[in-house]
Design an enzyme around this catalytic site. Structure first.
Site, short mmCIF file in Angstrom:
data_model
loop_
_atom_site.label_atom_id
_atom_site.label_comp_id
_atom_site.label_asym_id
_atom_site.label_seq_id
_atom_site.Cartn_x
_atom_site.Cartn_y
_atom_site.Cartn_z
N LYS A 22 20.55 2.27 3.45
CA LYS A 22 20.13 1.71 4.75
C LYS A 22 19.90 0.20 4.64
CE LYS A 22 15.62 2.00 6.15
NZ LYS A 22 15.11 0.65 6.48
N ASN A 23 19.21 -0.20 3.60
CA ASN A 23 18.83 -1.61 3.52
C ASN A 23 19.97 -2.52 3.06
OD1 ASN A 23 16.43 -0.86 4.56
ND2 ASN A 23 15.29 -0.93 2.64
N ARG A 92 12.91 -3.33 14.15
CA ARG A 92 12.42 -4.64 13.78
C ARG A 92 13.41 -5.41 12.91
NH1 ARG A 92 10.61 -7.47 10.08
NH2 ARG A 92 8.93 -8.94 10.47
N CYS A 116 4.80 -4.12 13.02
CA CYS A 116 5.12 -2.71 13.21
C CYS A 116 4.09 -1.91 12.45
CB CYS A 116 6.54 -2.39 12.78
SG CYS A 116 6.71 -2.24 11.02
N ARG A 121 4.11 -8.19 9.42
CA ARG A 121 5.47 -8.61 9.13
C ARG A 121 5.92 -9.89 9.85
NH1 ARG A 121 9.01 -3.12 8.74
NH2 ARG A 121 10.19 -4.33 7.24
N PRO A 122 5.26 -11.00 9.54
CA PRO A 122 5.67 -12.26 10.15
C PRO A 122 7.08 -12.65 9.69
CG PRO A 122 4.08 -12.66 8.40
CD PRO A 122 4.18 -11.17 8.55
N ILE A 123 7.71 -13.60 10.41
CA ILE A 123 9.05 -14.05 10.00
C ILE A 123 9.05 -15.57 9.74
CG2 ILE A 123 10.40 -12.19 11.03
CD1 ILE A 123 10.92 -14.22 13.37
N ASP A 124 7.87 -16.09 9.39
CA ASP A 124 7.78 -17.53 9.14
C ASP A 124 8.75 -18.01 8.07
OD1 ASP A 124 6.08 -15.79 7.59
OD2 ASP A 124 5.16 -17.54 6.67
N LEU A 125 8.96 -17.19 7.03
CA LEU A 125 9.87 -17.63 5.95
C LEU A 125 11.31 -17.71 6.45
CD1 LEU A 125 8.35 -15.43 3.07
CD2 LEU A 125 7.89 -17.85 3.54
N ASP A 305 9.10 1.15 -0.96
CA ASP A 305 9.76 2.21 -0.19
C ASP A 305 9.71 3.57 -0.88
OD1 ASP A 305 10.30 0.23 1.61
OD2 ASP A 305 12.41 0.00 1.07
N ILE A 327 2.93 -4.96 -1.11
CA ILE A 327 3.96 -5.60 -0.26
C ILE A 327 3.56 -5.58 1.22
CG2 ILE A 327 6.42 -5.61 0.38
CD1 ILE A 327 6.00 -6.20 -2.59
N ARG A 398 15.58 7.56 10.92
CA ARG A 398 16.02 6.16 10.86
C ARG A 398 16.67 5.85 9.52
NH1 ARG A 398 11.60 2.72 10.51
NH2 ARG A 398 13.32 1.36 9.99
N1 EPU Z 1 6.74 -11.64 4.90
C1 EPU Z 1 6.10 -12.74 5.39
N2 EPU Z 1 6.85 -13.68 6.04
C2 EPU Z 1 8.20 -13.55 6.20
C3 EPU Z 1 8.84 -12.41 5.69
C4 EPU Z 1 8.07 -11.47 5.03
O1 EPU Z 1 4.89 -12.89 5.27
O2 EPU Z 1 8.81 -14.44 6.82
C5 EPU Z 1 5.94 -10.60 4.24
C6 EPU Z 1 5.99 -9.29 5.04
O3 EPU Z 1 5.03 -9.29 6.07
C7 EPU Z 1 5.71 -8.25 4.00
C8 EPU Z 1 6.35 -8.86 2.74
O4 EPU Z 1 6.52 -10.25 3.01
O5 EPU Z 1 4.35 -8.09 3.82
C9 EPU Z 1 7.69 -8.25 2.37
O6 EPU Z 1 8.60 -8.41 3.42
P1 EPU Z 1 10.18 -8.55 3.21
O7 EPU Z 1 10.65 -9.63 4.08
O8 EPU Z 1 10.49 -8.60 1.76
O9 EPU Z 1 10.67 -7.16 3.77
P2 EPU Z 1 11.68 -6.88 4.95
O10 EPU Z 1 12.90 -7.68 4.77
O11 EPU Z 1 10.97 -6.94 6.23
C10 EPU Z 1 12.92 -5.01 3.61
C11 EPU Z 1 13.29 -3.56 3.84
C12 EPU Z 1 12.03 -2.73 3.82
C13 EPU Z 1 11.39 -2.89 2.43
C14 EPU Z 1 11.09 -4.38 2.17
C15 EPU Z 1 10.54 -4.64 0.79
C16 EPU Z 1 15.25 -3.73 5.21
C17 EPU Z 1 15.91 -3.49 6.51
N3 EPU Z 1 13.96 -3.44 5.12
O12 EPU Z 1 12.03 -5.36 4.66
O13 EPU Z 1 12.46 -1.38 3.97
O14 EPU Z 1 10.20 -2.17 2.38
O15 EPU Z 1 12.31 -5.14 2.32
O16 EPU Z 1 11.40 -4.17 -0.18
O17 EPU Z 1 15.89 -4.14 4.25
C18 EPU Z 1 12.14 0.91 4.39
O18 EPU Z 1 13.33 1.08 4.05
O19 EPU Z 1 11.34 1.86 4.55
C19 EPU Z 1 11.64 -0.45 4.59
C20 EPU Z 1 10.52 -0.74 5.24
#
Ligand code: EPU
Length: 426
Positions: A22-23, A92, A116, A121-125, A305, A327, A398
């Site tokens: 999925k990811n 998301r 969620c 899960r902010p997207i600042d990065l 996960d 995480i 999902r």
């Molecule tokens: N984070 C920030 N700012 C950002 C981005 C992330 O603070 O701009 C924080 C998040 O809030 C979180 C942490 O960093 O606390 C990790 O987030 P990351 O961005 O690494 O995760 P993601 O891209 O949102 C993907 C997977 C998740 C998996 C995580 C960690 C996809 C579609 N989703 O999420 O998958 O848990 O990486 O490995 O690739 C799942 O499959 O059940 C799932 C949630």
């Protein structure tokens, strides 16, 4: 609401082949937007998140065909620069299209994904990295507007190796002028798969799988054919099912290094895991051994996960285990539901809990709190003699292709009771 009813007690055993991750597929589908040609992707899992991505592509004018695990996307024409808010609310991770959209177009608008169930899960990065590449970003009323004033290679140093931010940056940088250097990049196997897909369509990306990724911008991309890597988390989930029920499991088509962080913990729990060619054979433990400390961390650490599923296994161990989720800030929602099934769990802090193994769990009606938490409940139910009901299964669908049919083929007594329900995810 649809639900599963499970009569546990049977061994989960036999042979299994799992489709694509999925990811991996979600960012790869986003990447097809960059391609002004046809992308053919094999080994695509039949899960609801994939359908949300297909709808997004169709809504912006791509022609999409999905049949027998093969997805064909013709993205030669893009007719809309905006992503409908409706899809971002459904899933998301659709924010991953942002990098590809701005790589392809001069402007894009997407709804802010918000938090969620598992965290804020902010997207600042993601946004800071796009700004570094020259994209002007305006945030207004819950929407993100990206203007490609320019798109130039730059140096990005992530303070945390975010999976999504690394992917969004790679997608935007593919067509940037010059070279982009990403330091402290996420190292997850799915990022390597994205790199392979991008390079197969003419991009110049290297380093994925390490914490330094370099992307040399190119002007054009071309037709591509790619096969998605197997889903290490789905495989790990079925391995736990066998470990909990005393069954032997053979899994075809695994990428061994991707499995190691999970196999390592299952070995600590007493499982025997042997890799044979590109498959693995797992023999369950006679007695499930408690693991002192399970701490989630970015790859190659133990994946968040798999945290909920491993907790289900530890619910039946011979001692006490401590789980530390590092995480996501709210990824213990399955604890309350596992407790309803008889697990002995105590919170130490919001992100640390202690679980003391019990001899047996008992049946109850439980609700999937999220995707992996739902899987953990199904695993627990497989060990329980009476009938356990697991509802809110849209979460599970999902990310797991035909989970009830797969489990049935491995010996489970599981039925899906269909009902109309709202599909939403994160
Ligand atoms: N984070 C920030 N700012 C950002 C981005 C992330 O603070 O701009 C924080 C998040 O809030 C979180 C942490 O960093 O606390 C990790 O987030 P990351 O961005 O690494 O995760 P993601 O891209 O949102 C993907 C997977 C998740 C998996 C995580 C960690 C996809 C579609 N989703 O999420 O998958 O848990 O990486 O490995 O690739 C799942 O499959 O059940 C799932 C949630």
């Amino acid at each position: 609401m649809s639900k599963y009813t499970i009569r546990g007690g049977n061994k989960i055993e036999g042979r299994l082949a799992i489709r694509g991750a999925k990811n991996s597929i979600l960012p790869i589908i986003a990447a097809t937007i960059l391609n002004e040609s046809v992308s053919t992707i094999h080994n695509v899992p039949d899960i609801s998140d994939v359908y949300v991505m297909i709808k997004i592509l169709e809504s912006i004018g791509c022609k999409v065909k999905y049949e027998d695990g093969t997805l064909v996307v013709d993205s030669s024409n893009i007719s809309s620069m905006e992503i409908d808010e409706h899809y971002v609310r459904k899933m998301r991770s659709s924010i991953i299209v942002m990098g590809a959209m701005i790589g392809r177009l001069d402007y894009t608008k997407i709804s802010h994904p918000g938090g969620c169930a598992i965290g804020s899960r902010p997207i600042d990065l993601h946004l800071n990295a796009l700004k570094e590449l020259g994209v002007r970003i305006e945030e207004d009323d819950g929407f993100i507007k990206c203007f490609k004033d320019k798109l130039v290679g730059s140096t990005i140093n992530f303070e945390f190796p975010s999976v999504g931010a690394t992917e969004n940056t790679m997608l935007a940088a593919v067509k940037a002028k010059g070279t982009t250097k990403i330091y402290n990049a996420a190292r997850e196997p799915e990022i390597e798969d994205l790199q392979d897909f991008l390079n197969s369509m003419g991009a110049k990306v290297r380093g994925a799988g390490t914490n330094y990724i370099e992307i040399e911008g190119v002007e054009t991309l071309h037709e591509v054919e790619h096969t998605v890597i197997p889903d290490r988390i789905a495989i790990g989930t079925y391995m736990v099912a066998s470990a909990m029920t005393g069954g032997c499991l053979e899994v075809d088509r695994v990428i061994i290094p991707h499995m190691e962080p999970i196999s390592d913990k299952l070995r600590a729990a007493g499982c025997n895991i042997e890799y044979k060619g590109n498959g693995l054979v797992m023999t369950p433990p006679k007695i499930i051994q408690a693991i002192d400390l399970v701490r989630t961390s970015p790859h190659p650490g133990f994946p968040t996960d798999m945290q909920a599923q491993l907790m289900s296994l530890m619910a039946l161990s011979n001692g006490t285990s401590v789980f530390h989720e590092t995480i996501f800030e709210n990824r213990f929602m399955h604890c309350a539901e596992l407790t309803r099934l008889g697990a002995n769990i105590k919170y130490i802090t919001e992100n640390i809990c202690m679980i003391k193994g019990v001899a047996n769990l008992h049946n109850a009606k439980v609700k999937s709190p999220d995707l992996r938490g739902g899987a953990a409940l199904i695993l627990a139910a497989l060990t329980i003699n009476g009938e356990t009901e697991v509802s809110n299964i849209y979460h599970v669908e999902r990310g797991y292709e035909n989970i009830e049919q797969t489990l049935r083929s491995l010996g489970a007594e599981i039925l899906k009771i269909e009902n109309l329900e709202k599909v939403k995810g994160c």
